[in-house]
Design a protein around this motif. Structure first.
Motif, mmCIF file in Angstrom:
data_model
loop_
_atom_site.group_PDB
_atom_site.id
_atom_site.type_symbol
_atom_site.label_atom_id
_atom_site.label_comp_id
_atom_site.label_asym_id
_atom_site.label_seq_id
_atom_site.Cartn_x
_atom_site.Cartn_y
_atom_site.Cartn_z
ATOM 1 N N ASN A 79 1.744 -3.026 4.195
ATOM 2 C CA ASN A 79 0.783 -3.872 3.509
ATOM 3 C C ASN A 79 -0.209 -4.399 4.532
ATOM 4 O O ASN A 79 -0.098 -4.128 5.729
ATOM 5 C CB ASN A 79 1.493 -5.010 2.761
ATOM 6 N N LYS A 80 -1.193 -5.159 4.041
ATOM 7 C CA LYS A 80 -2.243 -5.656 4.924
ATOM 8 C C LYS A 80 -1.697 -6.289 6.201
ATOM 9 O O LYS A 80 -0.709 -7.025 6.140
ATOM 10 C CB LYS A 80 -3.086 -6.679 4.141
ATOM 11 N N ASP A 91 0.825 -1.210 0.000
ATOM 12 C CA ASP A 91 0.000 0.000 0.000
ATOM 13 C C ASP A 91 0.852 1.251 0.000
ATOM 14 O O ASP A 91 0.416 2.304 -0.481
ATOM 15 C CB ASP A 91 -0.943 -0.024 1.204
HETATM 16 C C1 LIG Z 1 -2.583 -4.225 -4.976
HETATM 17 S S1 LIG Z 1 -2.812 -3.288 -3.566
HETATM 18 C C2 LIG Z 1 -3.643 -4.393 -2.563
HETATM 19 C C3 LIG Z 1 -3.376 -4.113 -1.128
HETATM 20 O O1 LIG Z 1 -4.447 -3.350 -0.575
HETATM 21 C C4 LIG Z 1 -5.023 -4.128 0.453
HETATM 22 O O2 LIG Z 1 -5.525 -3.372 1.498
HETATM 23 P P1 LIG Z 1 -7.110 -3.049 1.543
HETATM 24 O O3 LIG Z 1 -7.841 -4.284 1.112
HETATM 25 O O4 LIG Z 1 -7.334 -2.680 2.998
HETATM 26 O O5 LIG Z 1 -7.303 -1.871 0.613
HETATM 27 C C5 LIG Z 1 -3.888 -4.996 0.923
HETATM 28 O O6 LIG Z 1 -2.974 -4.284 1.722
HETATM 29 C C6 LIG Z 1 -3.303 -5.406 -0.384
HETATM 30 O O7 LIG Z 1 -2.019 -5.934 -0.351
#
Ligand SMILES: CSC[C@H]1O[C@H](OP(=O)(O)O)[C@H](O)[C@@H]1O
Length: 346
Positions: A247-248, A237
């Protein structure tokens, strides 16, 4: 094999912004049709649309909607700028949101100078979306080598077409490996508390006809110990200038486990996710989301009423735990600030 990459999270259609509502996937496929930047910001905040590149694309369209609303006002630039601030405030961690808005701000400058019309904002949003798909396809080709034939690959959250303009980042690498004919066992973390893996990655790969093993988030360690995982591929992110990666939530733990087990840990992200203005991961704002996302499951109370919860949506993986960062402009192995800088100097 089915036709792959048929899903699109964000579409401009019939002069309106159409967002696939990811809160109700996989059992309901429905779209929100938006004509208003305020509703667009709400959709990002409420994760109707999510995923760093996808929310950047969505905000770019939101700016076009704002210009359509305010373009006839004498103070249109201030009004559209205020709309941009509303969009930018929707979620704090993914840098693609601010990056896309900055691209649209340059178009606003050109409009103000009489060099462009308001139509250029819509064209720029569409360009951002198409460039993202192209970047993902290039990343897929560059990153597939990290997924050996007949191997197990673990991925976290959702990084596919639902999180981007299409094809995906980490999921794009997996798609490219499969397209190259490699037999790959995909393991997808369910990714509590929002279930991006169980609901979104499982659904996307099913649309592609790519088999996937859904696993609980806490299974990764034993799968690695059992020798079932030969690579871990995740998205991002916000990547700091030294390669530290937000990241997540749960990504950092996977990186520690991968290092312990000698398994390559790969981050896939377009350069629009790299924030050279943020020196290290310590400087990245981690979004805190509502406790109810943990204490309830799909709106049904799970924990005792009144239970407190801490719900950071992301964590930061130090660059030293990352084997390689795959971007559309090249692969940075053993990322350091100097090596990251070379990406934009080539
Ligand atoms: C390809 S970016 C995807 C990235 O975004 C997700 O977070 P969220 O679902 O909270 O927007 C997650 O960190 C993914 O790796």
């Amino acid at each position: 094999m089915h036709e792959i990459d048929t899903v699109r999270a964000v579409r401009w259609q019939d002069d309106a912004l159409h967002l696939l509502d990811q809160r109700v996937l996989p059992h309901e496929v429905s779209y929100l049709v938006l004509q208003d930047f305020r509703a667009t910001a709400d959709a990002i905040r409420d994760m109707v649309v999510r995923g760093a590149p996808a929310i950047g694309i969505t905000a770019a369209y939101g700016m076009a909607l704002a210009a359509r609303e305010f373009g006839q006002h004498v103070d249109w630039r201030e009004r559209v700028q205020a709309a941009a601030d509303v969009l930018n405030a929707a979620r704090p961690t993914a840098v693609n949101l601010a990056w896309a808005i900055a691209r649209q701000n340059r178009i606003l400058d050109a409009i103000e100078n009489g060099e462009q019309s308001f139509a250029a904002l819509l064209a720029e949003a569409q360009r951002i979306a198409s460039e993202d798909v192209e970047a993902n396809r290039r990343m897929g080709q560059a990153g597939a080598r990290f997924i050996p034939a007949d191997s197990g690959v673990l991925t976290h959250c959702n990084t596919g077409s639902l999180a981007t303009g299409g094809y995906g980042t980490a999921l794009g690498i997996i798609r490219a490996a499969v397209e190259q004919g490699r037999k790959v066992q995909v393991y997808a973390d369910e990714t509590r508390p929002w279930w991006q893996g169980a609901r979104l990655t499982a659904w996307e790969l099913q649309q592609d006809g790519i088999p996937v093993n859904l696993v609980v988030d806490s299974a990764a360690a034993s799968l690695m110990a059992a020798g079932r995982i030969q690579s871990v591929v995740v998205g991002a992110d916000r990547i700091a200038a030294n390669g530290d990666t937000a990241n997540k939530i749960g990504t950092y733990g996977l990186a520690v486990l991968a290092r312990y087990h000698g398994i390559p840990f790969i981050v896939a992200a377009p350069t629009s996710t790299i924030d050279f203005a943020t020196p290290t991961g310590a400087d990245i704002h981690i979004e805190e989301r509502p406790a109810e996302e943990i204490t309830q499951v799909r709106g049904v109370q799970l924990a005792p009423l009144g239970t407190q919860a801490v719900n950071p949506a992301f964590d930061v993986t130090p660059a030293e735990l990352i084997t390689a960062i795959v971007t559309e402009r090249g692969v940075v192995e053993s990322p350091t600030a100097a090596r990251m800088q070379q990406l934009i100097e080539t």
